[in-house]
Design an enzyme around this catalytic site. Structure first.
Site, PDB file in Angstrom:
ATOM      1  N   GLY A  13       0.803  -1.222   0.000  1.00 29.61           N
ATOM      2  CA  GLY A  13       0.000   0.000   0.000  1.00 29.61           C
ATOM      3  C   GLY A  13       0.831   1.264   0.000  1.00 29.61           C
ATOM      4  O   GLY A  13       0.589   2.188  -0.795  1.00 29.61           O
ATOM      5  N   ILE A  14       1.829   1.347   0.884  1.00 23.66           N
ATOM      6  CA  ILE A  14       2.689   2.521   0.910  1.00 23.66           C
ATOM      7  C   ILE A  14       3.558   2.555  -0.335  1.00 23.66           C
ATOM      8  O   ILE A  14       3.783   3.619  -0.922  1.00 23.66           O
ATOM      9  CB  ILE A  14       3.544   2.540   2.193  1.00 23.66           C
ATOM     10  CG1 ILE A  14       2.650   2.806   3.417  1.00 23.66           C
ATOM     11  CG2 ILE A  14       4.641   3.600   2.101  1.00 23.66           C
ATOM     12  CD1 ILE A  14       3.387   2.776   4.743  1.00 23.66           C
ATOM     13  N   TYR A 149      10.593  -7.506  14.300  1.00 20.75           N
ATOM     14  CA  TYR A 149      10.366  -6.316  13.481  1.00 20.75           C
ATOM     15  C   TYR A 149      10.968  -5.074  14.132  1.00 20.75           C
ATOM     16  O   TYR A 149      11.709  -4.320  13.493  1.00 20.75           O
ATOM     17  CB  TYR A 149       8.872  -6.138  13.266  1.00 20.75           C
ATOM     18  CG  TYR A 149       8.495  -4.990  12.349  1.00 20.75           C
ATOM     19  CD1 TYR A 149       8.798  -5.022  11.000  1.00 20.75           C
ATOM     20  CD2 TYR A 149       7.818  -3.871  12.847  1.00 20.75           C
ATOM     21  CE1 TYR A 149       8.447  -3.983  10.148  1.00 20.75           C
ATOM     22  CE2 TYR A 149       7.461  -2.823  12.006  1.00 20.75           C
ATOM     23  CZ  TYR A 149       7.774  -2.880  10.667  1.00 20.75           C
ATOM     24  OH  TYR A 149       7.428  -1.841   9.836  1.00 20.75           O
ATOM     25  N   LYS A 153      14.098  -2.910  12.592  1.00 14.21           N
ATOM     26  CA  LYS A 153      13.797  -1.548  12.150  1.00 14.21           C
ATOM     27  C   LYS A 153      14.564  -0.519  12.971  1.00 14.21           C
ATOM     28  O   LYS A 153      14.960   0.534  12.447  1.00 14.21           O
ATOM     29  CB  LYS A 153      12.296  -1.283  12.215  1.00 14.21           C
ATOM     30  CG  LYS A 153      11.527  -1.881  11.048  1.00 14.21           C
ATOM     31  CD  LYS A 153      11.915  -1.220   9.725  1.00 14.21           C
ATOM     32  CE  LYS A 153      10.949  -1.561   8.611  1.00 14.21           C
ATOM     33  NZ  LYS A 153      11.235  -0.833   7.363  1.00 14.21           N
TER      34      LYS A 153
END
Length: 249
Positions: A13-14, A149, A153
């Site tokens: 989506g992004i 995650y 990140k």
């Protein structure tokens, strides 16, 4: 002659919103994804390259092939920006995660962005270009089931600062860190759960979840010459969520 941008993870989506924003602004968009682009609107990109970031991180041959595929387009459209948007999010409690979950997460979320930066450094340097890493609020504040995650990140955010210092004035390097964003994946996760969706929206002081176009416009700014004195920075597009104290009072 338009400048080009590489956008990884274009099928999310992004990623699709990033492609649209850069293409609308006149960039030559080189999109990448793990699968063929049959599910994407062809008007969102100028070139599409199938790329598995775990393979790029672990196979010199795959990395070299990807670079060759990109360079077929950058002779006519000099490379000005690399947007490391693709990521893998493996959820699990500490006791359930396997070492290979962390290894795969590190390969995709940290090592691949580093290697792509390294591969395209000469081209980006020649254009006074920039690298934009798409991070996350989980690098600052996280929740249960996100060790893999959030850890990788967080490493990506650190990579941004380290590369910016190491590269100096050659190439700018920044991170854009969104909070909850209304992607198809997020909407699917809340299907049939309107109360939970609204609670998530209200957790952000701004009172809503981000639209993908808002994240894309912030990315466009950070890669543009309007952000020419910004490097080594993280822009939190978080709707204020990181500023809010949650306590039982």
């Amino acid at each position: 002659m338009s400048d080009s941008v590489i956008i990884t993870g274009a099928q999310g989506g992004i990623g699709a919103a990033l492609c649209k924003a850069f293409k609308d602004e006149g960039w030559f968009v080189i999109a990448t994804g793990r699968n063929a682009a049959s599910d994407m609107d062809a008007q969102l990109f100028d070139a599409f390259i199938i790329a598995d970031l775990n393979e790029i991180a672990t196979s010199p041959d795959k990395a070299a092939q990807f670079k060759q595929d990109v360079e077929k387009h950058t002779d006519a459209h000099p490379l000005k920006a690399l947007v490391n948007n693709a990521a893998i999010q493996i959820l699990g409690r500490t006791e359930d995660l396997k070492p290979e979950d962390l290894t795969l997460s590190f390969n995709v979320n940290v090592l691949a962005p580093f290697m792509l930066t390294q591969q395209f450094l000469p081209a980006l340097t020649a254009q006074n270009g920039s690298v934009l890493n798409i991070g996350t609020v989980h690098a600052q504040s996280t929740k249960a089931e996100f060790p893999a995650y959030a850890t990788t990140k967080t490493a990506m955010h650190g990579l941004t600062r380290a590369l910016a210092v190491d590269l100096g004035g050659r190439v700018r390097v920044n991170t854009l860190a969104p909070a909850a964003t209304e992607t198809p994946m997020l909407k699917a996760g809340f299907e049939g759960k309107p109360e939970a969706y609204q609670a998530l929206a209200q957790a952000h002081p701004i009172g809503r979840i981000a639209d993908v176009s808002e994240i894309a416009q912030a990315a466009l700014f950070l890669c543009s010459d309007k952000a020419s004195f910004i490097t080594g920075s993280t822009l939190y597009a978080d709707g204020g969520v990181l500023s809010r104290l949650h306590d039982p009072a």
